[in-house]
Motif scaffolding. Structure first.
Motif, PDB file in Angstrom:
ATOM      1  N   LEU A 265       0.652  -1.228  -0.069  1.00  0.00           N
ATOM      2  CA  LEU A 265       0.053  -0.037   0.113  1.00  0.00           C
ATOM      3  C   LEU A 265       0.691   1.247   0.137  1.00  0.00           C
ATOM      4  O   LEU A 265       0.540   2.317  -0.735  1.00  0.00           O
ATOM      5  N   TYR A 266       2.000   1.166   0.770  1.00  0.00           N
ATOM      6  CA  TYR A 266       2.860   2.443   0.633  1.00  0.00           C
ATOM      7  C   TYR A 266       3.541   2.546  -0.505  1.00  0.00           C
ATOM      8  O   TYR A 266       3.562   3.594  -1.071  1.00  0.00           O
ATOM      9  N   ALA A 267       3.802   1.593  -1.119  1.00  0.00           N
ATOM     10  CA  ALA A 267       4.441   1.593  -2.634  1.00  0.00           C
ATOM     11  C   ALA A 267       3.470   2.156  -3.530  1.00  0.00           C
ATOM     12  O   ALA A 267       3.666   2.875  -4.386  1.00  0.00           O
ATOM     13  N   LYS A 268       2.107   1.664  -3.583  1.00  0.00           N
ATOM     14  CA  LYS A 268       1.110   2.277  -4.474  1.00  0.00           C
ATOM     15  C   LYS A 268       0.779   3.778  -4.263  1.00  0.00           C
ATOM     16  O   LYS A 268       0.710   4.529  -4.946  1.00  0.00           O
ATOM     17  N   SER A 269       0.807   4.249  -2.776  1.00  0.00           N
ATOM     18  CA  SER A 269       0.612   5.576  -2.505  1.00  0.00           C
ATOM     19  C   SER A 269       1.819   6.533  -3.104  1.00  0.00           C
ATOM     20  O   SER A 269       1.666   7.520  -3.461  1.00  0.00           O
ATOM     21  N   ALA A 270       2.983   5.876  -2.972  1.00  0.00           N
ATOM     22  CA  ALA A 270       4.084   6.643  -3.451  1.00  0.00           C
ATOM     23  C   ALA A 270       4.208   6.958  -4.856  1.00  0.00           C
ATOM     24  O   ALA A 270       4.548   8.183  -5.184  1.00  0.00           O
TER      25      ALA A 270
ATOM     26  N   THR B 238      -7.122   7.770 -11.305  1.00  0.00           N
ATOM     27  CA  THR B 238      -6.182   7.494 -10.462  1.00  0.00           C
ATOM     28  C   THR B 238      -5.234   6.244 -10.727  1.00  0.00           C
ATOM     29  O   THR B 238      -5.707   5.248 -11.388  1.00  0.00           O
ATOM     30  N   THR B 239      -4.158   6.327 -10.499  1.00  0.00           N
ATOM     31  CA  THR B 239      -3.056   5.415 -10.858  1.00  0.00           C
ATOM     32  C   THR B 239      -2.644   4.606  -9.653  1.00  0.00           C
ATOM     33  O   THR B 239      -1.929   3.690  -9.774  1.00  0.00           O
ATOM     34  N   SER B 240      -3.573   4.621  -8.668  1.00  0.00           N
ATOM     35  CA  SER B 240      -3.080   3.821  -7.575  1.00  0.00           C
ATOM     36  C   SER B 240      -3.545   2.345  -7.688  1.00  0.00           C
ATOM     37  O   SER B 240      -3.160   1.533  -6.906  1.00  0.00           O
ATOM     38  N   GLY B 241      -4.339   2.143  -8.573  1.00  0.00           N
ATOM     39  CA  GLY B 241      -4.717   0.796  -8.887  1.00  0.00           C
ATOM     40  C   GLY B 241      -5.879   0.353  -7.861  1.00  0.00           C
ATOM     41  O   GLY B 241      -6.321  -0.796  -8.309  1.00  0.00           O
ATOM     42  N   PHE B 242      -6.610   1.306  -7.192  1.00  0.00           N
ATOM     43  CA  PHE B 242      -7.616   0.992  -6.566  1.00  0.00           C
ATOM     44  C   PHE B 242      -8.704   2.246  -6.807  1.00  0.00           C
ATOM     45  O   PHE B 242      -9.282   2.864  -5.922  1.00  0.00           O
ATOM     46  N   PRO B 243      -9.393   1.998  -8.007  1.00  0.00           N
ATOM     47  CA  PRO B 243     -10.350   3.209  -8.272  1.00  0.00           C
ATOM     48  C   PRO B 243     -11.396   3.228  -7.401  1.00  0.00           C
ATOM     49  O   PRO B 243     -12.089   4.229  -7.324  1.00  0.00           O
TER      50      PRO B 243
END
Length: 732
Positions: A15-20, A45-50
């Motif tokens: 999750l930290y890698a995604k947020s970064a 969003t590019t977080s992968g969790f739309p």
């Protein structure tokens, strides 16, 4: 318990890698219908969790919503300001703002009624008021007037639904006027009826309005309350008529229109006319549109918007992705950096109250060659092995990220992979790349037919300068080339050759597409490729040097020291009217003196000219009666120069550091005094800087400042009495 902790730590790291890495963009579109606006959320969003994104809408009237796609109905019209704030739960937030204008609906009212005629000596008619008003008000006043055909025996009423008893039969006229005190709307309906021996026919019709079209529904009845034996005559206020029972009338313009229906009941000696009025509104439309011309980081926008009103009183509002805006009709926008940009144009026509908005996204180059997405696939059953050939702006894969999208709705971020589909058939694969070092995006797309016998379009390419040689490796469904036909297209003229050789007129991003048809298995397939062409750097440089022939009086040698490629041509002019196209000409002058000798060398992509003054003076010691001559030698061979005592040898230069981040040094050891000319050129041959210095013999160091140049490849040309040397310089 230990495994559970490890799993939780791994999830937190992911999750930290995604947020970064997360970035998000708030955006939306909308559709207006009266005072109701339907919003469509296009945020990304590019977080992968739309699905974890949170939305907060503010509608500008003190109301809010957290629904993803809300529908908002306003109480009144006017200018409305919308704000959409998003949070993707990984630290990325973004705000999108837009405005539009809502128009209050025009008040409408319609006077109407139905009637029921009863026979007998009283000739009684019961009227049922069916009038309506858009205000839905109960404060409506009604005024009825009833009179004979000669406007005598007038009867009035203010009741909503009066029942009138006439004293005799014949033609009777009825007029109903309504007034809505809330909306100040007034409407009138006039009608006529015939009372004949207690019976009367009635012209009746309803209507449906759509813009300038009126659909008429004829409900007329004869004196026996059927439609049998009736004849119809429709008369319209534009002078046209119709005898069709229920016509559809299209008016040319809007405004108030009159419709008259006259019926004739010949069996009961009855004629009746009904008159109605309608107000038509011409359809209103407007379209926001524009084109753009990109020059580096500058974009010139040309407004091509249209409005059905033909009005010039149109307001324009431009919004750019860097947060700036403009209200000019045709603005020119200078961005500060390359990458993905967007421009939104909103228009408002104050005459027709029409609004429209369009949004266009485009990519600006940072000045480097664009990145290119490219891959090829190898089929095996239901699997396709994908080989990624994509390059960044510097011609490597450094800094590239990948996203594969497959037609079965799956995706991958690996560089190279083998994709196995669950079923056979037509499949598409798209590769999207992003260059994080020099902002650039590119896409490549290909299609495959899997399982059974299927044809496959495929090709490779060989690039030489601006020429691309295509090797067609396509196969039919049986694994050979029988029955195949080819169609090539892209950024070049279409061709049906199997293996064409294409010479592009310009460098830059190019697209090649191949479509094949297998007539044996009735199969089609296609493949496309996107790549960048770099114009070849000119490699010719004309030069020559002087050397005295000590064995032959009044003669000297010219050493042809030109930098050339095979197939180059030569053109000499000797300053006395003579010329030659030989590489090593011989020329004799009739008189002594100084002459300007020029040599031009050229090939298919390059032309270069060098001139120098030569001759013999009386102390040199060839200036006497008679003439003198020279021979030209090939510097690379130096054959036939037995009396050569002096010739200029190419000087050795030391150019460093290369690549350079700012300062470039040039060191040289001069055996004799000579002028030096420095020319710095870009890859297109454009001269960016020049410098001329005169030096005595000895060791020298010259420094050139490259700090203002953008990172790219450049060429440094140094010219002296001994020739020209060219160096490729890389600026980081």
């Amino acid at each position: 318990m230990k495994n559970l902790k490890l799993l939780l730590i791994t999830a937190m790291v992911l999750l930290y890698a995604k947020s970064a890495q997360s970035s998000c963009n708030a955006s939306f579109t909308y559709a207006i219908s009266g005072l109701t606006v339907t919003f469509t959320n296009t945020s990304t969003t590019t977080s992968g969790f739309p699905n974890m994104m949170m939305y907060n809408w503010s509608f500008g009237d003190g109301t809010y919503s957290t629904v993803k796609n809300p529908v908002k109905t306003y109480a009144t019209g006017g200018v409305k300001g919308i704000q959409l704030f998003i949070n993707d739960s990984f630290g990325c937030t973004h705000l999108a703002i837009d405005t539009f204008i809502l128009v209050n609906p025009t008040p409408t009212c319609n006077a109407s009624y139905t009637k029921l005629i009863t026979g007998g000596s009283g000739f009684t008619v019961a009227f049922t008021n069916t009038s309506a008003s858009s205000s839905s008000s109960n404060a409506i006043r009604y005024s009825w007037n009833f009179y004979n055909y000669n406007y005598t025996d007038t009867i009035t009423s203010s009741l909503k639904n009066p029942t009138i008893t006439f004293t005799n039969g014949g033609i009777k006229y009825v007029r109903l006027t309504m007034y809505d005190s809330i909306s100040s709307c007034t409407a009138t309906k006039m009608d006529s009826i015939i009372l004949y021996n207690g019976l009367a026919c009635q012209a009746l019709f309803g209507k449906t309005i759509s813009n300038l079209n009126v659909t008429l529904n004829n409900n007329s009845i004869n004196a026996a309350y059927t439609s049998s034996g009736l004849n119809y005559l429709w008369q319209f206020s534009d002078g046209t008529t119709s005898t069709t029972p229920s016509p559809v009338k299209t008016f040319a313009t809007g405004g108030m229109k009159t419709i008259r229906l006259t019926i004739q009941d010949s069996a009961h000696f009855c004629t009746h006319t009904k008159i109605d009025t309608v107000i038509l509104t011409a359809p209103v439309s407007c379209t926001a549109s524009f084109t753009k011309t990109i020059t580096g980081l500058s974009v010139a926008f040309t407004n091509t918007s249209t409005s059905s009103s033909g009005s010039s009183a149109i307001r324009y509002n431009w919004y750019f992705s860097d947060g700036t805006s403009s209200n000019l009709k045709n603005p020119t926008k200078l961005f500060t950096s390359g990458g993905v940009k967007s421009a939104r144009l909103s228009l408002y026509d104050s005459i027709s109250s029409c609004t429209d908005t369009t949004l266009v996204t485009f990519i600006l180059s940072s000045g480097l060659p664009p990145c290119s997405a490219n891959f090829y696939g190898t089929k095996s059953g239901l699997s396709v092995t994908l080989n990624n050939l994509s390059l960044n702006s510097s011609g490597t894969s450094l800094g590239l990220t990948y996203k594969w999208t497959f037609s079965d709705m799956t995706s991958s971020t690996q560089k190279n992979l083998t994709k196995t589909f669950a079923t056979g058939g037509y499949k598409t694969i798209q590769l999207d790349i992003t260059d994080s070092i020099n902002p650039c995006t590119a896409s490549a797309r290909d299609s495959f037919i899997l399982s059974g016998n299927s044809c496959q379009a495929n090709f490779t390419k060989t690039i030489s300068g601006l020429t691309v040689t295509l090797n067609n490796t396509s196969l039919n469904g049986n694994g050979n080339t029988a029955g195949l036909s080819y169609s090539w297209g892209g950024t070049f003229p279409n061709t049906t050759q199997k293996n064409p050789i294409i010479t592009f007129s310009n460098a830059g991003l190019q697209v090649i597409g191949l479509f094949i048809y297998d007539s044996i298995t009735n199969c089609t397939s296609s493949k496309s490729d996107t790549f960048n062409l770099v114009a070849p750097t000119p490699l010719c440089s004309a030069s020559f040097a002087l050397a005295i022939d000590t064995t032959t009086p009044f003669n000297f040698f010219l050493l042809n020291t030109s930098l050339i490629r095979p197939g180059s041509s030569f053109y000499w002019t000797f300053g006395d009217g003579g010329s030659s196209t030989s590489m090593t000409p011989t020329h004799a002058y009739s008189t002594f003196g100084k002459y300007l000798v020029c040599l031009t060398v050229s090939d298919s992509v390059c032309t270069s000219t060098y001139c120098d003054s030569i001759g013999m003076d009386s102390l040199g010691n060839l200036l006497k009666k008679g003439g003198f001559s020279f021979r030209t030698l090939d510097y690379t061979k130096l054959t036939g120069a037995t009396g050569l005592v002096k010739m200029a040898e190419p000087m050795k230069y030391f150019v460093y550091p290369n690549p350079s981040a700012g300062e470039l040094n040039v060191e040289v050891n001069l055996r004799e005094a000579t002028p030096l000319n420095f020319e710095l050129m870009d890859i297109s041959g454009k001269i960016l800087a020049t410098k001329n210095i005169g030096l005595a013999s000895g060791n020298y160091k010259e420094s050139l400042d490259l700090s203002e140049l953008k990172p790219s490849i450049y060429f440094l040309s140094i010219r002296s009495n001994q020739g020209v040397s060219t160096f490729k310089v890389i600026k980081n």
